[in-house]
Scaffold this motif. Sequence first.
Motif, mmCIF file in Angstrom:
data_model
loop_
_atom_site.group_PDB
_atom_site.id
_atom_site.type_symbol
_atom_site.label_atom_id
_atom_site.label_comp_id
_atom_site.label_asym_id
_atom_site.label_seq_id
_atom_site.Cartn_x
_atom_site.Cartn_y
_atom_site.Cartn_z
ATOM 1 N N HIS B 9 -44.501 2.957 -25.732
ATOM 2 C CA HIS B 9 -45.028 1.926 -26.625
ATOM 3 C C HIS B 9 -43.929 1.433 -27.564
ATOM 4 N N PHE B 10 -43.706 0.102 -27.571
ATOM 5 C CA PHE B 10 -42.757 -0.496 -28.505
ATOM 6 C C PHE B 10 -43.542 -0.935 -29.729
ATOM 7 N N SER B 11 -43.193 -0.352 -30.879
ATOM 8 C CA SER B 11 -43.955 -0.653 -32.074
ATOM 9 C C SER B 11 -43.066 -1.403 -33.061
ATOM 10 N N ASN B 12 -43.315 -2.688 -33.221
ATOM 11 C CA ASN B 12 -42.540 -3.546 -34.116
ATOM 12 C C ASN B 12 -41.040 -3.330 -33.910
ATOM 13 N N LEU B 13 -40.626 -3.233 -32.636
ATOM 14 C CA LEU B 13 -39.269 -2.792 -32.315
ATOM 15 C C LEU B 13 -38.236 -3.904 -32.498
ATOM 16 N N THR B 14 -37.203 -3.626 -33.286
ATOM 17 C CA THR B 14 -36.064 -4.528 -33.388
ATOM 18 C C THR B 14 -34.803 -3.765 -33.020
ATOM 19 N N LEU B 15 -34.095 -4.270 -31.981
ATOM 20 C CA LEU B 15 -32.833 -3.675 -31.551
ATOM 21 C C LEU B 15 -31.768 -4.739 -31.679
ATOM 22 N N GLY B 16 -30.536 -4.333 -31.979
ATOM 23 C CA GLY B 16 -29.519 -5.370 -32.064
ATOM 24 C C GLY B 16 -28.124 -4.809 -32.214
ATOM 25 N N TYR B 17 -27.171 -5.716 -32.302
ATOM 26 C CA TYR B 17 -25.774 -5.358 -32.460
ATOM 27 C C TYR B 17 -25.261 -6.029 -33.727
ATOM 28 N N ASP B 18 -24.570 -5.273 -34.557
ATOM 29 C CA ASP B 18 -23.930 -5.882 -35.704
ATOM 30 C C ASP B 18 -24.961 -6.661 -36.554
ATOM 31 N N ARG B 19 -26.138 -6.107 -36.740
ATOM 32 C CA ARG B 19 -27.236 -6.668 -37.521
ATOM 33 C C ARG B 19 -27.945 -7.857 -36.867
ATOM 34 N N HIS B 20 -27.321 -8.445 -35.806
ATOM 35 C CA HIS B 20 -28.005 -9.546 -35.120
ATOM 36 C C HIS B 20 -29.028 -8.956 -34.173
ATOM 37 N N PRO B 21 -30.285 -9.334 -34.316
ATOM 38 C CA PRO B 21 -31.288 -8.762 -33.422
ATOM 39 C C PRO B 21 -31.124 -9.318 -32.011
ATOM 40 N N ALA B 22 -31.273 -8.444 -31.005
ATOM 41 C CA ALA B 22 -31.297 -8.896 -29.615
ATOM 42 C C ALA B 22 -32.719 -8.769 -29.093
ATOM 43 N N VAL B 23 -33.460 -7.822 -29.681
ATOM 44 C CA VAL B 23 -34.897 -7.710 -29.429
ATOM 45 C C VAL B 23 -35.537 -7.729 -30.810
ATOM 46 N N HIS B 24 -36.514 -8.617 -31.007
ATOM 47 C CA HIS B 24 -36.963 -8.875 -32.369
ATOM 48 C C HIS B 24 -38.463 -8.617 -32.503
#
Lengths: 295, 248
Positions: B9-24
């Motif tokens: 389960h992805f819960s409000n998931l934000t992933l990114g590089y160098d603070r830029h989100p790639a998954v928001h």
Amino acid sequence: MQQTLIKMLDLFFSPFIEFGFMRRALVGCLALALGATPIGVFLTLRKMSLTGDAMAHAILPGAAIGYLIAGLSLGAMTIGGVIAGITVAILSGLVARTTIAQEDSSLAAFYLISLAIGVVIVSMRGSNVDLLHILFGTVLALNDEAIYLVAGISTATLLTLAIIYRPLVLECLDQNFLNSVSSLSPIAHYGFLILAVLNLVGGFHALGTLMAVGIMILPAAAARFWTRDITPLIAISILMAFFSGFIGLLLSYYISLPSGPAIILTAGAIYIFSLIFGFNGVVIQKIQRQYHYKA
Amino acid sequence: MTTGNPIIHFSNLTLGYDRHPAVHHLEHTVNTGELLAVVGPNGSGKSTLLKGIIGNLKPLEGEIKFNNIHPAEIAYLPQQVDIDLNFPISVFDMVSMGLWHKVGAFKKFDANLNAKIHDALHMVGLCGFESRPINALSGGQVQRCLFARLLLQDSQVILLDEPFAAIDTSTIDDLMGLINSWNKEGRTIIAVLHDFELVAKHFPETLLLARELVAAGKTNKVITKSNLDKANKLTKSFKDREVVCCTS
């Protein structure tokens, strides 16, 4: 016929039978070949061949500070060198893993700073003779302590490599995969860097900081022309490194070459030979191209 | 594990590089036994999402919850660019590392495990390639080799990052057969893909990403012209937006 054979054997072995310092030098070379060369194999496979050179320079200030404190003492210079080398390795690794900088630029930055500090220290206090000792080593004057040190480092290297071998291979081959199945990646990475520093320090007593890298990288690079599998690659490079030590010492004995460079030049000659005549070398690749398989 | 229960389960998931989100701010549930395609334009966060699942990337915000599985047990097929194909290692040794969960860093390969490796090579059609160095393989053969490694990992959840990039149709058919048989065994598959035709043919569920979730659910409901247009627009509009996000 028999007489020529005896003459040949005599030519190759009598210097080692007659002189203790030659035997000790040979033992030192064997220890270096066993420890430093496998490290060199992984350095070349990780495209870090020049990293070895950089690390060798990074060791200088530590060795110089050791020399300032305790004079030409093996222990002090060794500990200083190891501390300086590991500091540079860890700092550059940390910067590369946590900032935008790549491993090569951060390593270059730290080793240059380290080298400059080293040269300043040496020029403040040391005489030129001592600088020459650090740069070119003294394989023909290895005392007991130095031999124990080099042998101890190579024993520790082989044992550690046996333990981290599988993760280390995966770290080079497919780091994402290693990360997905285990958390050993940092252990493999930093463990390997520490081994590299230890072996460079061991090597600089025998061959000097400049030449120690040669016994790591040249046999590894040469062996790559003979095999395409990692295990024989390591075995062949060790044999080549030891053979270079053996022939290099004889050259130094018979025609009075400085021993360190003579050993590295022999390794260099083996490299050039392998480059041209190895199974994956220039000549055979060219011939094979004319007789390709049907499938 | 019973089919249909939530497994990731992805819960409000934000992933990114160098603070830029790639998954928001992604909110989505993957169920056990699902055959899920992840699609979206370049830079929409598909590969990033997979890296997040295996723990290679820490969330900037939110979390990923796992049911009945540990992230280390998840099998992952990386993109080929991340592998050093010049490393001197044979196909057999490369594939054997799929048994890491059995042998770890120290244990030896006994006859039983060696037989498993041979079986896996047989199933992907690489019999006779055992001792060949991996740098002598074609792109399709490398992919077969990686699928053999996946087979040996014997994982309940399998992540595939662009498994068919630059692969010919007959290899795709073979590998797609493997994926289908894994799914029939009740395994959960999440694959990043670009070929909508292939997705429509083989994958019942689809997740359309453009950093944010555009649509998720049955494939024929997700891959529609209006959704794809929306995804393209969203990805473009993200380029210069460098304002700190605080929707949470």
